[in-house]
Design a protein around this motif. Structure first.
Motif, PDB file in Angstrom:
ATOM      1  N   SER A   1      -7.953  12.227  14.352  1.00 25.56           N
ATOM      2  CA  SER A   1      -6.750  11.126  12.820  1.00 25.56           C
ATOM      3  C   SER A   1      -8.224  12.395  11.869  1.00 25.56           C
ATOM      4  O   SER A   1      -8.927  13.753  12.414  1.00 25.56           O
ATOM      5  CB  SER A   1      -7.606  10.218  13.159  1.00 25.56           C
TER       6      SER A   1
ATOM      7  N   ARG B   1      -4.454   4.641  12.676  1.00 27.28           N
ATOM      8  CA  ARG B   1      -5.398   4.786  12.063  1.00 27.28           C
ATOM      9  C   ARG B   1      -5.178   4.142  10.857  1.00 27.28           C
ATOM     10  O   ARG B   1      -5.938   3.446  10.479  1.00 27.28           O
ATOM     11  CB  ARG B   1      -5.919   5.475  11.782  1.00 27.28           C
TER      12      ARG B   1
ATOM     13  N   ASP C   1     -11.081   5.526  20.867  1.00 24.32           N
ATOM     14  CA  ASP C   1     -11.627   5.019  19.528  1.00 24.32           C
ATOM     15  C   ASP C   1     -13.210   5.483  19.798  1.00 24.32           C
ATOM     16  O   ASP C   1     -13.956   4.778  20.222  1.00 24.32           O
ATOM     17  CB  ASP C   1     -11.145   3.537  18.782  1.00 24.32           C
TER      18      ASP C   1
END
Length: 648
Positions: free
Chosen positions: A92, A136, A156
């Motif tokens: 991300s 996210r 995560d």
């Protein structure tokens, strides 16, 4: 469309990098355009992202592999954003989340606009990044925003857990094993089989349900004892340590079919259906590679091809791929060519050959990984092979239309049962008579639907088992051990037809999606299914039954919606074929020597599932034309070949 794998080590041992690479490479057919890995979970928590092969790269060998507790692998089939920026596994924007993702989210452009307005900066044009940034930004609720087919896993780094999710209908696969302090997942079971510590044993309950009721893929377990699948519309979370407060693995169901009946007129319903299916085809045409379509000549695939032609408006010629036979009994070329002429498509006609398919059966079973229901899958295999040969990477297909529009003959039996239970005997007789006038008879599946709707569950199940003759050819001990687990649902408390539709979508359809996914991905082809746009399905299951089944006609609302779009010869046809094959001709002809060899083999005789002498007698009588047991013969042989390929 891609192949995804991963390992989460929940004890103090490092992940096996050799296993991670072997699992990933087992899925090269799902993603021939790229290979990648990310290694995570070291004490310094520094992700190691690797493009290309893992062996010899950072993180492989020596002391550098100690401490990695998480590994994600990916094989890429580039469909959207063909540049290296679409590489996976992908991190991300803030570096907290890492994803390995398989699928297509068709409304990714709209979600990208929404996220950009919220301040998200994108580095690629791939839908992978949209899925990742959606997670996210919105967390797990992002799943409800996705319109598409998908299976993915997100690590995560902050909360130290792996979140996994599968699409609403199970179009994309997700298998896993969770034992001995380790969680492994993959797009296909064959990747998990690379674990040398995993004993390959058949799941006896799955074998029973396949042999007795031709059912599989309807529950979390698989034909492999110890291998589970994430079910459609389900997610799970894996925590790094088993001592975590919430446990090491939790399941959640994030989507279910809606219930109830809408108040709508025939005109309103047909207009709404046209709007929904047209938009579904529109968004599923989004790709950076050529898009074609399967065309059987039936109502569903013909609808898709005609809408594709309208939406493309001459910008591209639609390429269609069809299974054909010289025998009129199995051939749909008149309908296929009618659609091709209407749309000026470029038609590819494939002629499956029984002898040729027999030689390919080991490869087909290897890709399918589990025994399959019938021989129509063989025709579909040849069609996908032709798609690959034509250089087309994406095809739209009509899968799902029969399930949501009551296209199978069995649905009329459930409709008649509802009318009878409501005391509407005149309406029931009228519908029965209309069906007989159009179709000539009430098919066996329709009779079964009527019986199941009117009798108690125990009675209908007992009657079904007697008709199928399981007690004659099955091994008595196997029958006694599993005979009570018939796997058939109890009589519904709400309308029989509603229960039938729900059961077909949630329990029967996943097996057909399994076949389509494996057949297409065996040739690195992405299959898209416009009739399984969740907006369309959620609306159609609530459309009144008389707008789907009426006066001997199925799919009434679709036929009305397609007036002027489809050739009337296709729109109003009342017979149903699909990707049929001359099953009896093949099983009695070019396949006979192989089948008799299997039935005479010591290995097949030693199985505790059947009485081989009875099987041999039934097959002889079947070949003589005195017993109609072709589907049962196929199951016996398919299971035996599967056991030899994967378990012996």
């Amino acid at each position: 469309m891609c192949g995804i794998v991963g390992i989460v080590q929940q004890d103090d041992h490092p992940i096996d990098l050799g296993l991670l690479e072997a699992m990933t490479n087992a899925l090269v057919h799902r993603g021939p355009d790229g290979e990648g890995y990310v290694l995570l979970g070291r004490r310094d928590d520094r992700p190691v992202s690797i493009r290309g092969a893992l062996r010899g790269k950072d993180g492989w060998g020596g002391d550098r592999q100690t401490g990695y507790r998480v590994g994600l692998g990916h094989r890429r089939l580039a469909i959207v954003d063909l540049t290296p920026s679409g590489h996976q596994p992908m991190g991300s924007e803030d570096g907290r989340f890492w994803i390995t993702y398989n699928g297509e989210v068709y409304n990714a452009p709209e979600l990208r606009q929404e996220l950009t307005a919220a301040g998200v900066r994108f580095r690629s044009t791939s839908d992978t990044e949209v899925v990742l940034e959606s997670y996210r930004h919105w967390g797990r609720s992002c799943l409800h925003r996705f319109n598409g087919m998908f299976a993915f896993a997100v690590w995560d780094r902050k909360d130290r857990n792996l979140f996994c999710a599968r699409d609403r209908f199970g179009i994309k696969p997700f298998y896993y094993r969770h034992d001995n302090g380790r969680f492994l997942f993959a797009s296909e079971i064959k990747a998990l089989l690379h674990d040398s510590t995993f004993p390959r044993r058949p799941n006896e309950n799955a074998v029973w349900e396949y042999l007795s009721s031709v059912r599989h893929d309807h529950r979390a377990d698989t034909f492999f004892d110890g291998v589970q699948q994430l079910q459609p519309g389900e997610s799970l979370t894996v925590w790094e340590g088993a001592e975590r407060q919430r446990g090491s693995l939790t399941h959640d169901r994030w989507w279910q079919l809606p219930q109830g009946t809408l108040s709508t007129t025939a005109g309103e319903a047909s207009a709404r259906l046209l709007e929904l299916i047209e938009d579904s085809v529109r968004v599923q045409l989004r790709a950076d590679v050529p898009v074609g379509s399967c065309l059987s000549g039936g109502l569903d695939s013909s609808t898709i091809v005609c809408l594709m032609s309208q939406l493309l408006a001459g910008r591209n010629v639609v390429e269609t791929f069809s299974s054909c036979f010289e025998s009129e009994q199995y051939d749909e070329r008149p309908y296929i060519r009618s659609v091709v002429a209407r749309t000026h498509s470029k038609s590819h006609e494939v002629f499956p050959d029984g002898t040729g398919l027999l030689s390919q059966l080991p490869d087909i079973l290897w890709h399918q990984e589990e025994p399959v229901e019938g021989m129509s899958i063989l025709a579909q295999w040849n069609v996908m092979q032709a798609v690959r040969g034509a250089g087309v990477k994406v095809v739209l297909d009509g899968q799902g239309g029969d399930e949501v529009l009551c296209g199978y003959p069995g649905f009329i039996g459930s409709r008649l049962a509802d009318l009878a239970r409501e005391g509407r005997w005149l309406a029931a007789f009228s519908e029965w008579h209309a069906w007989r006038c159009v179709h000539g008879r009430l098919q066996p599946t329709a009779q079964a639907g009527l019986v199941r709707g009117l009798l108690p569950a125990w009675a209908s199940n007992r009657l079904r088992n007697r008709v199928m003759g399981h007690s004659i050819w099955m091994n008595r001990q196997f029958l006694m051990a599993h005979g009570s687990n018939d796997g058939l649902p109890c009589s519904p408390k709400y309308p029989v037809l509603d229960a039938h539709v729900a059961r077909t979508i949630t329990q029967d359809l996943p097996a057909l999606l399994h076949y389509e996914d494996r057949n297409s991905m065996a040739f690195s082809v992405e299959a898209r299914l416009p009739f399984l746009d969740h907006r369309l399905v959620e609306w159609l299951v609530q459309v009144p039954p008389e707008l789907k089944l009426s006066k001997g006609m199925t799919k009434v609302v679709l036929r009305q919606a397609m007036a002027g779009v489809l050739p009337d010869g296709v729109r109003l046809r009342t017979d149903k074929m699909g990707f049929v094959t001359p099953e009896d001709e093949w099983l009695r002809g070019p396949w006979r020597f192989q089948i008799e060899s299997l039935l005479n083999s010591d290995r097949m005789r030693a199985r505790h599932y059947w009485q081989v002498d009875v099987l041999k007698d039934w097959y002889r009588r079947y070949c003589d034309g005195n017993l109609a047991v072709g589907p049962a013969v196929w199951r016996w042989i398919n299971l035996e070949l599967w056991l030899r390929r994967f378990c012996d």
